[in-house]
Design a protein around this motif. Structure first.
Motif, mmCIF file in Angstrom:
data_model
loop_
_atom_site.group_PDB
_atom_site.id
_atom_site.type_symbol
_atom_site.label_atom_id
_atom_site.label_comp_id
_atom_site.label_asym_id
_atom_site.label_seq_id
_atom_site.Cartn_x
_atom_site.Cartn_y
_atom_site.Cartn_z
ATOM 1 N N ILE A 60 0.844 -1.202 0.000
ATOM 2 C CA ILE A 60 0.000 0.000 0.000
ATOM 3 C C ILE A 60 0.877 1.249 0.000
ATOM 4 O O ILE A 60 0.577 2.237 -0.680
ATOM 5 C CB ILE A 60 -0.956 -0.001 1.227
ATOM 6 C CG1 ILE A 60 -1.970 -1.142 1.121
ATOM 7 C CG2 ILE A 60 -1.636 1.351 1.411
ATOM 8 C CD1 ILE A 60 -2.948 -1.030 -0.014
ATOM 9 N N THR A 61 1.980 1.208 0.738
ATOM 10 C CA THR A 61 2.889 2.356 0.789
ATOM 11 C C THR A 61 3.539 2.589 -0.573
ATOM 12 O O THR A 61 3.657 3.739 -1.015
ATOM 13 C CB THR A 61 3.949 2.169 1.887
ATOM 14 O OG1 THR A 61 3.289 1.975 3.141
ATOM 15 C CG2 THR A 61 4.872 3.378 1.978
ATOM 16 N N VAL A 66 3.452 5.998 -5.607
ATOM 17 C CA VAL A 66 3.156 6.162 -7.034
ATOM 18 C C VAL A 66 2.021 7.163 -7.216
ATOM 19 O O VAL A 66 2.117 8.092 -8.034
ATOM 20 C CB VAL A 66 2.811 4.802 -7.688
ATOM 21 C CG1 VAL A 66 2.249 4.991 -9.096
ATOM 22 C CG2 VAL A 66 4.034 3.901 -7.699
ATOM 23 N N VAL A 67 0.944 6.980 -6.461
ATOM 24 C CA VAL A 67 -0.204 7.888 -6.576
ATOM 25 C C VAL A 67 0.209 9.312 -6.200
ATOM 26 O O VAL A 67 -0.155 10.276 -6.877
ATOM 27 C CB VAL A 67 -1.392 7.401 -5.709
ATOM 28 C CG1 VAL A 67 -2.500 8.439 -5.643
ATOM 29 C CG2 VAL A 67 -1.921 6.082 -6.255
ATOM 30 N N ARG A 68 1.005 9.451 -5.150
ATOM 31 C CA ARG A 68 1.472 10.786 -4.713
ATOM 32 C C ARG A 68 2.289 11.445 -5.813
ATOM 33 O O ARG A 68 2.173 12.653 -6.048
ATOM 34 C CB ARG A 68 2.282 10.659 -3.434
ATOM 35 C CG ARG A 68 2.763 11.988 -2.877
ATOM 36 C CD ARG A 68 3.522 11.787 -1.564
ATOM 37 N NE ARG A 68 4.150 12.997 -1.121
ATOM 38 C CZ ARG A 68 3.632 13.851 -0.259
ATOM 39 N NH1 ARG A 68 2.443 13.616 0.278
ATOM 40 N NH2 ARG A 68 4.278 14.942 0.085
ATOM 41 N N LEU A 99 7.286 3.230 7.060
ATOM 42 C CA LEU A 99 6.286 2.358 6.438
ATOM 43 C C LEU A 99 6.899 1.371 5.449
ATOM 44 O O LEU A 99 6.359 0.282 5.241
ATOM 45 C CB LEU A 99 5.217 3.200 5.731
ATOM 46 C CG LEU A 99 4.342 4.068 6.632
ATOM 47 C CD1 LEU A 99 3.464 4.992 5.792
ATOM 48 C CD2 LEU A 99 3.507 3.226 7.577
ATOM 49 N N LEU A 100 8.014 1.739 4.842
ATOM 50 C CA LEU A 100 8.688 0.837 3.911
ATOM 51 C C LEU A 100 9.670 -0.094 4.609
ATOM 52 O O LEU A 100 9.792 -1.268 4.257
ATOM 53 C CB LEU A 100 9.423 1.643 2.831
ATOM 54 C CG LEU A 100 8.531 2.381 1.839
ATOM 55 C CD1 LEU A 100 9.362 3.326 0.979
ATOM 56 C CD2 LEU A 100 7.745 1.404 0.969
ATOM 57 N N LEU A 101 10.378 0.425 5.605
ATOM 58 C CA LEU A 101 11.429 -0.345 6.268
ATOM 59 C C LEU A 101 10.880 -1.438 7.182
ATOM 60 O O LEU A 101 11.386 -2.568 7.173
ATOM 61 C CB LEU A 101 12.328 0.596 7.076
ATOM 62 C CG LEU A 101 13.472 -0.068 7.845
ATOM 63 C CD1 LEU A 101 14.441 -0.741 6.879
ATOM 64 C CD2 LEU A 101 14.181 0.952 8.715
ATOM 65 N N MET A 102 9.868 -1.122 7.965
ATOM 66 C CA MET A 102 9.380 -2.087 8.958
ATOM 67 C C MET A 102 8.919 -3.409 8.346
ATOM 68 O O MET A 102 9.308 -4.484 8.820
ATOM 69 C CB MET A 102 8.290 -1.463 9.823
ATOM 70 C CG MET A 102 8.827 -0.425 10.798
ATOM 71 S SD MET A 102 10.004 -1.122 11.966
ATOM 72 C CE MET A 102 8.866 -1.956 13.069
#
Length: 184
Positions: A60-61, A66-68, A99-102
């Protein structure tokens, strides 16, 4: 990219609030696992839910980024100071990094622990080979950053509320679902 619109696109708003819901479920799952004894089916299920939701959050992140990239960013009115804009940019960078690392750290823990990496009925491949010592080290980092995540979430939330109630700008309103859209 910026625009003259008053709020983020429906996609950005939905993905933001989906992220919030996933974060609540991820943190709740790890907190509630302690209710069950180690080795029980219930504890294993809750851990699997934690892993699956974490990896879902990672996807989702990526979609959010991409959407951002292709969405207009509504202006903050009244405009904040240059310092406030820099702080906001840094906070968003840290949040997206978190959000990407965890989820990747979680995937690495399972990989190094030679465990199954579940994802909605599928099994993902390991990112690295088995190494129990490395798994333990990555787990410590994952837990430390996870604890720091509570602070990040609080700072982000308090910042949004401060913008709304203290600075009285439209920062919070830009990310509210249309359900809460009030013309004032």
């Amino acid at each position: 990219m910026s625009g003259s619109q008053q709020s983020y696109s429906n996609w950005m708003v939905r993905l933001h609030w989906l992220t919030v819901l996933l974060m609540i479920a991820i943190y709740a799952s790890i907190e509630f696992r302690g209710i069950f004894e180690k080795g029980t089916a219930e504890r294993d299920l809750i851990k699997e839910v934690h892993f699956v939701l974490g990896l879902s959050l990672w996807l989702i992140t990526l979609l959010r980024l991409v959407v951002r990239r292709f969405s207009a960013i509504p202006a903050i009115e009244p405009a904040p100071s240059a310092l406030a804009i820099k702080i906001s940019g840094l906070m968003h960078l840290v949040l997206y990094g978190f959000l990407l690392l965890m989820p990747l750290l979680g995937w690495l823990i399972l990989s190094a622990g030679d465990k199954v990496i579940p994802f909605w009925g599928f099994q993902l491949p390991p990112l690295i080979g088995p190494d129990p010592d490395l798994a333990g080290s990555i787990k410590e980092i994952h837990e430390l950053i996870g604890t720091a995540g509570y602070v990040l979430i609080a700072v982000h939330t308090l910042g949004a509320l401060a913008h709304h109630y203290r600075l009285k700008d439209n920062t919070l309103k830009r990310m509210l679902p249309a359900l809460f859209d009030q013309k004032s």
